[in-house]
Design an enzyme around this catalytic site. Sequence first.
Site, PDB file in Angstrom:
ATOM      1  N   ALA A  24       0.837  -1.192   0.000  1.00 39.02           N
ATOM      2  CA  ALA A  24       0.000   0.000   0.000  1.00 39.02           C
ATOM      3  C   ALA A  24       0.878   1.251   0.000  1.00 39.02           C
ATOM      4  O   ALA A  24       1.847   1.340   0.753  1.00 39.02           O
ATOM      5  CB  ALA A  24      -0.915   0.010   1.215  1.00 39.02           C
ATOM      6  N   CYS A  25       0.497   2.203  -0.857  1.00 43.01           N
ATOM      7  CA  CYS A  25       1.284   3.440  -1.001  1.00 43.01           C
ATOM      8  C   CYS A  25       1.482   4.145   0.332  1.00 43.01           C
ATOM      9  O   CYS A  25       2.579   4.590   0.662  1.00 43.01           O
ATOM     10  CB  CYS A  25       0.562   4.363  -1.984  1.00 43.01           C
ATOM     11  SG  CYS A  25       1.214   6.035  -2.079  1.00 43.01           S
TER      12      CYS A  25
END
Lengths: 129, 252
Positions: free
Chosen positions: B146-147
């Site tokens: 996840a960013c």
Amino acid sequence: MSTSVPDELRYTKEHEWVRVEGSRATVGITDYAQDALGDIVYVDLPPVGTAVKATESFCEVESTKSVSDVYAPVSGRVDEVNTELADAPERINDSPYGDGWICVVEMSDPGELDALLDAASYRTLVEEQ
Amino acid sequence: MSGGDGAAGVSGPWRLAVELDRPRCAQEQMRADLALADEAAGGPATLRIYRWQSPALSIGRFQPEDDIDVAACAARGVDVVRRPTGGRALLHGGDLTYAVGMPQPRGRAATVDAVYRWIAGGPVEGLGLLGVPARVASFRGDPRGACFASLRGSDLRVGGRKVCGSAQVWRAGAVLQHGSLLVDRLDFSEADLLRYASEQARAEERRRLEEGTVTLRELGVDASWDVIGGAIVEGFRSALNLDFTSRVATPG
């Protein structure tokens, strides 16, 4: 900034390099380019057999959440790719002219090499930037 | 790569597209941003700001699809779309997204980091107008699924917590940069939508997302989305010395 520009290679204005052996051209991106990109985390390698055309994108690299095109210096067909980059893309940063080579192109028109820059001209290009 | 003399970005006339209330599916949002990039190569630069019609998960240009828990996304009604830009998965819905399409800079300024830092001046200034002291992140975490689970030099932080993630693509003479500014937190996160090796890994990612990020609402900003959008636009205008001579609606 000190940028490595080996004398024996030919270069594009978009910062790719070519090492020519007969009709085969090994291709990669320059020390200047890898520095501008930052840490490379992924290389989208072209499949062997892919037809490439000079000045057109043939590969993409991802660095620090940024995707960038790599342009073919010469036209021809991809004869070999550096599969080691799949697991170790940082080789382009560590050794852009050595282990970080991207692919070998079987050239269809070696005359296109005349349009590329020699080391002195490429050195001038990056020093002026 | 592209070469050529000047700053990391182009000041002067830009186009502005404020589309906070325009309903569009996730795929249409990405198509609109790609169109900006295609136009920017030979034409005007554009800033577009928008919200997402419904929760959507965008994944990076080269992120493996195997990272996505398709069933979990479907169960929550989350659209999945692939961004043209790099980076990792990002859950939209509580964020304000901006897209900058501009010609590639030339010369020494034509570096990924220089462009991130130049563009960051806009949202940093805009957040300052909202009373939020954001800074460009100066360290790098490991890339994760996840960013928002890691903080990198391309992101904005408040203290040590990430408030805005960003990603780029350089193609055909243009740079497209996406930025996702956390305004509100949804009641689920990327950790509920991605696949992990174990439930322990999922729990660790959820904790990183909760502890490593902060939203404008959590920072005490209770302004409307329009006011927040206006501040971001004003931040871009003043920090980057832009002249938004034309307001446009993007096609599609």
